[in-house]
Design an enzyme around this catalytic site. Structure first.
Site, PDB file in Angstrom:
ATOM      1  N   GLU A  83      65.212  56.201  52.387  1.00 16.98           N
ATOM      2  CA  GLU A  83      66.618  56.387  51.984  1.00 16.98           C
ATOM      3  C   GLU A  83      66.854  57.822  51.521  1.00 16.98           C
ATOM      4  OE1 GLU A  83      68.177  53.198  49.483  1.00 16.98           O
ATOM      5  OE2 GLU A  83      67.896  51.773  51.117  1.00 16.98           O
TER       6      GLU A  83
ATOM      7  N   GLU B  57      64.262  47.305  55.528  1.00 13.19           N
ATOM      8  CA  GLU B  57      64.817  46.641  54.345  1.00 13.19           C
ATOM      9  C   GLU B  57      66.024  45.831  54.784  1.00 13.19           C
ATOM     10  OE1 GLU B  57      65.413  48.865  50.661  1.00 13.19           O
ATOM     11  OE2 GLU B  57      63.688  50.139  51.159  1.00 13.19           O
TER      12      GLU B  57
HETATM   13  O1  AHR Z   1      64.839  46.974  47.754  1.00  6.02           O
HETATM   14  C1  AHR Z   1      65.418  47.580  46.637  1.00  6.02           C
HETATM   15  C2  AHR Z   1      65.887  48.997  46.918  1.00  6.02           C
HETATM   16  O2  AHR Z   1      66.925  48.975  47.845  1.00  6.02           O
HETATM   17  C3  AHR Z   1      64.880  49.920  47.542  1.00  6.02           C
HETATM   18  O3  AHR Z   1      64.049  50.509  46.596  1.00  6.02           O
HETATM   19  C4  AHR Z   1      65.740  50.969  48.188  1.00  6.02           C
HETATM   20  O4  AHR Z   1      65.127  51.555  49.303  1.00  6.02           O
HETATM   21  C5  AHR Z   1      67.003  50.204  48.518  1.00  6.02           C
HETATM   22  O5  AHR Z   1      68.132  50.869  48.095  1.00  6.02           O
END
Ligand code: AHR
Length: 492
Positions: A173, A296
């Site tokens: 991110e 994710e």
């Molecule tokens: O999964 C929780 C968080 O969500 C992670 O650390 C981040 O990459 C995303 O914003």
């Protein structure tokens, strides 16, 4: 009656087993307590890894695990997590809850966990606050087989042989918690950092993953593909299903039927997001060399009342199971480009596969979906088509039935269906082209939209044998109950 056609003659892409991967971050009680309790814990463990969790994840067929973050990855300095645990730095986990991170779970412990799980390793490096040298030395430490300062340090710390790092993420991110970069700036940084992610492991090439877009950020994908496609193997996408908005996400367990449909409609939106990112990738990389990685994904609800807001601990209902099932079916359908996906996260955080309370553990409805779907791993996706009515409220509508079908090397067809309707049974007539059906086995996961498992009642939502179907000469007819996930295993 909906018509369902599965065509075993139309063999498509292989469904990478890594689509069924998970993600474990140094966040709340995911790593510490959830997976790792330390060798001296009274909780049964092997080398510090909790035995109940390792057994559950092995049974679920977990193929790959991403670590150490998430946002934590871009604050993680790997040298803090090696050597004698008693001498490791204690520091603040600034991103997640401000708690003490004692670094007792580091590189050696991560690979020990992967080895116990029998899964591959996906390590995420630090671009946001780390250096090129630091990243390059971590790769050398983990994977260099010969004599070198870093390989010798690994040996001094008790590990002679290098480990296999299957996947390596160059930042996380970086448009947000990983440094708030502009896409063009990150693309340049990505090119520089990845240059020093060397391949020391002979034929074991490290698969390099560039930080990709947040949800609908198509400009990020466009820029990365334009400037850096040749230097990457995969581009990662993050997409979370948030029922309302980031300031008021909504309860994990207390929601109306309208909110149920809102969640599912938003989860289903990933289909459009994937399609649009793939259109861009196809323009720059028509041969589909670069994969899309969804490292994710999952639901993000309000934390359970009374828990640390920085720990992201949430319960998990049949609604989450439906999100998992429809999403995994969508991933399967795009397996020509999607190589790996990692649900966030493994335990005690966001859309978990399991929850723990001290020595106790409970498996969530999402766990059972992953276990049902494991038959798709490394199968070949088949051409399939299903007519479907819509389900939903006035404002939030989506297909009632979402499916995928694949075939294994043993010739058994695996078809998984999600009935998203909260109250309508779906009747289907399935025909399998040019085939005579020998035998069918089926399983179901179903319950009220807000049904969930607790430490007191661990089997409120569990998979059961499904019998509401009739075999026909070339397929079957079935009544798929509302709010259910059904798997058919069809021998032809
Ligand atoms: O999964 C929780 C968080 O969500 C992670 O650390 C981040 O990459 C995303 O914003």
């Amino acid at each position: 009656m909906e018509k369902y056609l599965i065509n075993p003659n139309e063999k498509k892409s292989v469904i990478s087993k890594d689509i069924y991967g998970s993600f474990s971050e140094h966040l709340g009680r995911c790593i510490y307590e959830g997976l790792f309790v330390g060798k001296d814990s009274a909780i049964p463990n092997v080398n510090g890894m909790r035995t109940d969790m390792v057994n559950a994840l092995r049974e679920m067929g977990l193929p790959v695990l991403r670590w150490p973050g998430g946002c934590f990855a871009d604050e993680y300095h790997w040298q803090d997590g090696i050597g004698d645990p008693s001498g490791r730095k204690k520091m603040i986990n600034t991103h997640w809850g401000g708690v003490i991170e004692d670094n007792s779970f580091g590189t050696h412990e991560f690979f020990e966990l992967c080895s116990q799980l029998g899964c591959d390793a996906y390590v995420n490096g630090n671009v946001g606050s780390g250096t090129v040298r630091e990243m390059s030395e971590w790769v050398e430490y983990m994977t260099f087989p010969g004599e070198s300062p870093l390989a010798n340090l690994r040996r001094k710390n008790g590990r002679d042989e290098p480990w296999k790092v299957k996947y390596f993420g160059v930042g996380n991110e970086n448009w947000g918690c990983g440094g708030n970069m502009e896409p063009s700036y990150y693309a340049d940084e990505y090119r520089r950092y990845q240059t020093y992610v060397r391949n020391y492991g002979g034929s074991d090439r490290i698969y390099r993953i560039a930080c990709g877009p947040n949800a609908e950020d198509y400009n990020w994908t466009e820029t990365l593909m334009k400037k850096a496609a040749w230097h990457m193997d995969g581009l990662s996408l993050h997409y979370y299903t948030v029922t309302h908005d980031w300031d008021r996400k909504g309860s994990a367990t207390e929601f109306s039927k309208d909110e149920y449909y809102k969640t599912l409609r938003k989860a289903y939106h990933i289909e459009e997001i994937i399609r649009r990112h793939l259109e861009i990738m196809n323009r720059y990389d028509p041969s589909k060399r670069v994969n899309l990685i969804v490292d994710e994904w999952g639901t993000w609800h309000d934390v359970e009342p009374g828990t640390n807001p920085g720990f992201l601990y949430q319960q998990n209902t049949m609604r989450d199971a439906l999100v998992a099932a429809l999403t995994l079916n969508i991933f399967n359908k795009h397996s020509d480009r999607i190589r790996m996906c990692n649900i966030a996260q493994t335990v005690n955080v966001l859309q978990s596969i399991a929850l723990t309370d001290g020595a106790d553990m409970v498996l969530t409805p999402t766990y059972y979906v992953f276990k049902m779907f494991k038959e798709h791993q490394q199968n070949t996706l088949l051409g399939s088509f299903l007519t479907s009515s819509e389900a939903g409220s006035d404002s939030d509508r989506l297909p009632q039935l979402i499916e995928s079908a694949s075939i294994g090397s043993d010739g058994v067809i695996c078809s998984t269906l999600a009935n998203t309707s909260a109250d309508e049974t779906a009747e289907i007539k399935c025909q399998i082209a040019d085939s005579a059906v020998k035998e069918i086995r089926a399983e179901i996961l179903t319950g009220a939209i807000d049904a969930f498992n607790t430490f007191e009642n661990k089997s409120s939502v569990v998979t059961e044998k499904f019998t509401a179907f009739e075999k026909t000469a070339d397929g079957f007819t079935a009544k798929i109950p509302p709010c259910s996930v059904v798997k058919f295993s069809v021998e032809i």
